[in-house]
Design an enzyme around this catalytic site. Structure first.
Site, PDB file in Angstrom:
ATOM      1  N   LYS A   1       0.832  -1.209   0.000  1.00 13.41           N
ATOM      2  CA  LYS A   1       0.000   0.000   0.000  1.00 13.41           C
ATOM      3  C   LYS A   1       0.862   1.252   0.000  1.00 13.41           C
ATOM      4  O   LYS A   1       0.644   2.178  -0.800  1.00 13.41           O
ATOM      5  CB  LYS A   1      -0.898  -0.004   1.241  1.00 13.41           C
TER       6      LYS A   1
ATOM      7  N   CYS B   1     -19.184   7.012   5.962  1.00 14.35           N
ATOM      8  CA  CYS B   1     -19.218   5.557   6.159  1.00 14.35           C
ATOM      9  C   CYS B   1     -18.164   5.171   7.193  1.00 14.35           C
ATOM     10  O   CYS B   1     -17.143   4.554   6.883  1.00 14.35           O
ATOM     11  CB  CYS B   1     -18.977   4.830   4.833  1.00 14.35           C
TER      12      CYS B   1
ATOM     13  N   CYS C   1     -25.772   6.461   7.472  1.00 14.10           N
ATOM     14  CA  CYS C   1     -26.475   6.122   6.238  1.00 14.10           C
ATOM     15  C   CYS C   1     -27.546   7.155   5.896  1.00 14.10           C
ATOM     16  O   CYS C   1     -27.924   7.284   4.726  1.00 14.10           O
ATOM     17  CB  CYS C   1     -27.101   4.741   6.366  1.00 14.10           C
TER      18      CYS C   1
ATOM     19  N   CYS D   1     -25.996   9.585   3.532  1.00 18.01           N
ATOM     20  CA  CYS D   1     -25.394   9.011   2.330  1.00 18.01           C
ATOM     21  C   CYS D   1     -26.437   8.903   1.225  1.00 18.01           C
ATOM     22  O   CYS D   1     -27.551   8.415   1.444  1.00 18.01           O
ATOM     23  CB  CYS D   1     -24.807   7.638   2.653  1.00 18.01           C
TER      24      CYS D   1
ATOM     25  N   CYS E   1     -26.527   0.953  -2.181  1.00 21.13           N
ATOM     26  CA  CYS E   1     -25.647   0.308  -1.210  1.00 21.13           C
ATOM     27  C   CYS E   1     -26.411  -0.827  -0.543  1.00 21.13           C
ATOM     28  O   CYS E   1     -27.452  -0.598   0.079  1.00 21.13           O
ATOM     29  CB  CYS E   1     -25.158   1.319  -0.167  1.00 21.13           C
TER      30      CYS E   1
END
Length: 422
Positions: A257, A325, A332, A335, A342
């Site tokens: 990463k 999130c 939620c 969102c 989702c």
């Protein structure tokens, strides 16, 4: 000495402790007896019939087996018995072989054959989800927008020094929040002699370096990694950071990463997706991948995501995971993906606590009652004993004990109620 059969036994026979069978040579004449003895010598047998009878059998042959004339009996081969020392290593080798054959299960994705190539089909509605993600990231500012690893370097420094700053900030960012990482980088830039550079890292004592980065996670290990990486950069790369994925991952404390993020930020080259905990978690929530490790998520995403979005997706998902999130308590309701895009979206209704009134029904009442709405009648509680300190002056003389008890009862009213039988 004679046996029950009346056959005499010699000293050799007495030592064996066994009785010999009756001899049949007495029935032959002298000439016939000599012929029999000569035949026995030809067959390799002893003259004594007793010794021939009790001769031990050769190994591998049965004691009762008779040798056929002109044919040799092949010895029976016994299979070696395996002991515990032979079985345990065999079991260990089989177990290790099974572990080597275990491969991480790849996510279940649809593969479509396009001529000779095999391309992985992307999830449904992924482009719509991606565009909505971009819109939400523009509306809310996340810590990664201002304190990301590529933004913590000194803008007035040379390109070479800025690349070094990017590498150090990435090495400090593991298991550390962006806000904490920014504070640690500022300490290094201000309190190290000569600022944050390769020479100052090589010259600083490990104890002092550990004190400056103490607020980050695993600071002891990171201190060791940074000191070793500085020596490698000086000896093998001319004081600059490596420009290849293999060179970056060869540094202590730098994983896949960090290597991909460092190539993108420092060298402006995107060779892979930098997958951290936010990218790994959200992609599995959406169903884009089905993996158990960040490295598996990277390979699964790169199989279908267009290459021009490899660099941007880390920035979008990290900020989305920091603001909306969240790992715990996902928002939620804020969102725009919770309207069906989702699959992990949830809307928690507000919990309203309703208190039920309990009815007290006396024992002599004829009123019907339910078990759920019934409260037992209150019982008289036993009073707690109180401690009373009574001061008696020495000057006063008490002549009778009854008078003393009366005085105490006057001081403490209702004392008789608190007397208990023991």
């Amino acid at each position: 000495m004679q046996t029950r059969a009346g056959v005499p036994m010699g000293n050799d026979d007495l030592s064996s402790g066994l009785s010999s069978p009756p001899s049949d040579l007495d029935n032959y004449s002298d000439e016939e007896r000599e012929v029999k003895e000569e035949e026995g010598e030809k067959d390799g047998k002893n003259n004594s019939i007793v010794s021939r009878f009790f001769r031990s059998s050769s190994p591998g042959k049965s004691s009762g087996a008779q040798k056929a004339p002109g044919k040799a009996i092949a010895p029976v081969k016994k299979e070696p018995t395996l002991g515990l020392g032979d079985i345990v290593p065999t079991l260990i080798r089989e177990k290790v072989k099974k572990r080597e054959n275990i491969v991480e299960k790849k996510p279940r994705v649809k593969k479509v054959k396009d001529g000779e190539r095999v391309k992985v089909e992307a999830p449904e509605n992924w482009e719509e989800v991606y565009e909505k993600l971009r819109e939400m990231r523009k509306m809310v500012e996340a810590p990664v927008d201002t304190m990301g690893c590529e933004r913590l370097g000194d803008k007035a420094a040379t390109p070479k020094l800025r690349r070094f700053h990017t590498l150090i900030s990435l090495m400090l960012s593991s298991q550390t929040k962006d806000t904490v990482n920014a504070v640690a980088m500022k300490k290094l830039q201000e309190q190290l002699p000569g600022g944050l550079c390769l020479e100052s890292i090589l010259g600083v004592e490990p104890k002092r370096l550990d004190e400056l980065i103490r607020i980050v996670g695993f600071h002891n290990r990171k201190t060791e990694y940074i000191k070793k990486a500085a020596v490698i950069l000086r000896d093998k790369h001319g004081g600059d950071i490596p420009d290849t994925f293999e060179g970056l991952t060869a540094l202590p404390g730098v994983g896949p990463k960090m290597a991909h993020l460092c190539l993108s930020a420092a060298w402006d080259r995107t060779e892979g997706i930098g997958v951290d905990v936010h990218v790994h978690r959200i992609c599995n929530l959406w169903g884009w991948v089905k993996t158990t490790t960040p490295e598996g998520t990277r390979e699964a995403l790169q199989a279908w995501l267009p290459r021009d979005r490899w660099r941007e997706i880390n920035f979008l998902l990290v900020g989305f995971g920091q603001t909306i999130c969240l790992p715990r308590g996902r928002r939620c309701g804020e969102c725009t993906l919770s309207n069906g895009l989702c699959r992990a979206a949830y809307m928690e209704p507000k919990k309203v606590k309703v208190k039920k009134e309990k009815r007290v029904i006396s024992e002599g009442s004829d009123e019907d009652f339910d078990d759920d709405n019934y409260a037992a009648p209150e019982r008289s509680m036993r009073p707690k004993r109180r401690r009373v300190k009574v001061e008696v002056k020495e000057e006063e003389e008490v002549g009778d004990e009854d008078m003393l008890v009366a005085d105490i009862e006057d001081v403490v009213p209702n004392l008789a109620k608190f007397r208990y039988k023991r």
